[in-house]
Write an enzyme that holds these catalytic residues in place. Structure first.
Site, mmCIF file in Angstrom:
data_model
loop_
_atom_site.group_PDB
_atom_site.id
_atom_site.type_symbol
_atom_site.label_atom_id
_atom_site.label_comp_id
_atom_site.label_asym_id
_atom_site.label_seq_id
_atom_site.Cartn_x
_atom_site.Cartn_y
_atom_site.Cartn_z
ATOM 1 N N HIS A 195 33.366 11.007 105.719
ATOM 2 C CA HIS A 195 34.011 11.001 107.036
ATOM 3 C C HIS A 195 33.475 9.836 107.878
ATOM 4 C CE1 HIS A 195 35.402 12.845 110.908
ATOM 5 N NE2 HIS A 195 34.326 12.219 111.340
ATOM 6 N N GLU A 196 32.150 9.666 107.882
ATOM 7 C CA GLU A 196 31.549 8.569 108.656
ATOM 8 C C GLU A 196 32.022 7.214 108.132
ATOM 9 O OE1 GLU A 196 29.932 8.985 111.410
ATOM 10 O OE2 GLU A 196 30.037 11.154 111.150
ATOM 11 N N GLU A 224 39.228 11.038 114.591
ATOM 12 C CA GLU A 224 38.554 12.083 113.810
ATOM 13 C C GLU A 224 39.463 12.614 112.702
ATOM 14 O OE1 GLU A 224 35.408 12.659 113.947
ATOM 15 O OE2 GLU A 224 35.243 11.247 115.611
ATOM 16 N N HIS A 243 35.398 6.312 109.395
ATOM 17 C CA HIS A 243 35.438 5.683 110.723
ATOM 18 C C HIS A 243 35.325 4.167 110.606
ATOM 19 C CE1 HIS A 243 35.693 9.052 113.327
ATOM 20 N NE2 HIS A 243 34.564 9.605 112.942
ATOM 21 N N ASP A 265 38.721 12.397 108.751
ATOM 22 C CA ASP A 265 38.777 13.596 107.902
ATOM 23 C C ASP A 265 39.701 13.356 106.707
ATOM 24 O OD1 ASP A 265 37.023 15.072 109.366
ATOM 25 O OD2 ASP A 265 38.509 16.376 110.309
HETATM 26 ZN ZN LIG Z 1 33.851 11.538 113.251
#
Ligand SMILES: [Zn+2]
Length: 423
Positions: free
Chosen positions: A277-278, A364, A281, A368
């Site tokens: 997930h990071e 976000e 980003h 995801d």
């Molecule tokens: Zn996040």
């Protein structure tokens, strides 16, 4: 009262009323669902933990209400009592209007205001967080953190302020563009050196020990073409039981950081999903976009300050007068505008926060989705999110208006739904 003073007062009051109203709405909503675990969370969270999350939410909201009220009263008092022009006059008489004296004035006001907020910060950590078992900080650590923060502001912030003021005298009418460039350059430098120089002042970082987890996470970084020098574990448990993960620095200096609390709470597949997930980003260019927005914000802010400094009505609204020898072409003529802008900007940003937060929530979802595509399943991400909600006693059912206004992350249910939807 001058017209602009009335406008400013209305903006501040309507912000505070909105904050209190949203908070009340949310508290009612949470209490109305406090009789039992809502159906959507059956099998996910037990009755006792759910009740604790309700209590934590309500306690935090009430404390937030008092803190917001205090901030509003303080801001109104500082802006409209005449204390600022008085202090500015006294300060210039005693220390002159040199660049270092003027930067000193701004610095002293900033420090004085942050000292007034200390009791709230202390209460939040040692009463509120303590009561729900989150606080692990000692008074010593807490006091040292404040001391270090102050020294950093003195060593980095004060010279930066002085340099900004110096630019006014060096570059004339276009000073604000130069000042914005300086501040942006400083921010980028900070981003670069913070992982190596500043963060170690507050926490201990140790490389993730050899083993299955380390191999798994490095394999993920490789697979997603996210070169990283190191994956490190931070002793977040030194202050709190809340957990987190992030990456800092850029380019070759990038480093992935996992809180020790996170490593302790999640399984290997769950940690892999969180890291994916990071990385999402980064891959979806969220970091770059946020940086772009913050750069635009700095330029707009300095443009506004330069413009406001030339408006007599703006100064008069808060009791300032142009002094002979301190016209807006000189640093001492711009200092009041810098100060007033600094005090008022939060009120403006508050009204933009629903917009900023809805933007952040979209990021976000994208991260995801990236994580899901990368690890090939959604289950470990959903499990990680559930665990984190549970361990952090997150509010599982915020009022939609409240979460729409304040939440930078979608709620657990929303993220779960989005992840399932993709399946
Ligand atoms: Zn996040």
């Amino acid at each position: 009262m001058p017209p602009f003073a009335i406008i400013a007062l209305v903006l501040i009051l309507s912000r505070t009323i909105t904050e209190l109203w949203l908070s009340r709405l949310n508290q009612h909503h949470v209490r109305a669902h406090s009789n039992g675990v809502p159906i959507a969370f059956h099998g996910i969270i037990d009755e006792v933990t759910y009740r604790r999350s309700v209590d934590y939410t309500v306690a935090k909201s009430r404390f937030g209400d008092i803190a917001n009220l205090f901030d509003a009263v303080l801001l109104i008092a500082v802006l409209f009592s005449g204390v600022l022009p008085w202090a500015f006059g006294r300060f210039s008489t005693s220390f002159g209007t040199s660049i270092w004296a003027m930067a000193g004035f701004l610095f002293v006001v900033g420090v004085a205001l942050s000292i007034l907020g200390l009791p709230f910060a202390w209460y939040a950590q040692f009463k509120l967080e303590e009561r729900f078992g989150f606080n692990t900080s000692t008074t010593r650590t807490w006091a040292l953190d404040r001391m270090k923060g102050f020294l950093l502001a003195l060593l980095l912030g004060y010279p930066l302020l002085a340099l900004v003021l110096k630019l006014i005298e060096w570059t004339g009418a276009t000073w604000w563009l130069w000042a914005a460039a300086l501040v942006i350059g400083f921010q980028l430098l900070l981003l670069l050196i913070a992982p190596a120089i500043i963060m170690p002042l507050f926490n201990k970082f140790t490389p993730l020990p050899d083993g299955a987890l380390r191999e798994r996470l490095f394999a993920l970084a490789q697979r997603t073409n996210f070169p990283t020098r190191s994956i490190e574990v931070m002793d977040g448990s030194k202050r709190s039981r809340h957990s987190n993960a992030f990456f800092t620095g850029f380019g070759r200096f990038r480093k992935i950081v996992l809180f020790d609390t996170l490593v302790a709470q999640l399984t290997e597949p769950e940690l892999e999903s969180v890291l994916a997930h990071e990385i999402g980003h980064y891959k979806k260019r969220h970091v770059l976009k946020l940086l772009g927005v913050s750069i635009a914000g700095v330029v707009a802010g300095f443009a506004a300050i330069a413009w406001l400094a030339r408006q007599q009505w703006f100064y008069r609204a808060f009791g300032f007068e142009y002094q002979a020898g301190c016209l807006p072409s000189r640093a001492c003529g711009i200092v009041p505008a810098l100060l007033l802008f600094g005090l008022l900007v939060g009120t403006i940003i508050f009204w933009l926060s629903p917009l900023i937060n809805s933007w952040s929530r979209r990021f976000e979802y994208e991260a995801d989705a990236f994580a899901r595509a990368t690890v090939g399943e959604a289950q470990s991400m959903v499990h990680a999110l559930r665990k984190l909600s549970e361990k952090n006693l997150s509010n599982l059912i915020p009022h939609p208006l409240y979460s729409g206004f304040y939440y930078s992350h979608p709620t657990l249910l929303e993220r779960q739904r989005a992840l399932r939807y993709l399946a």
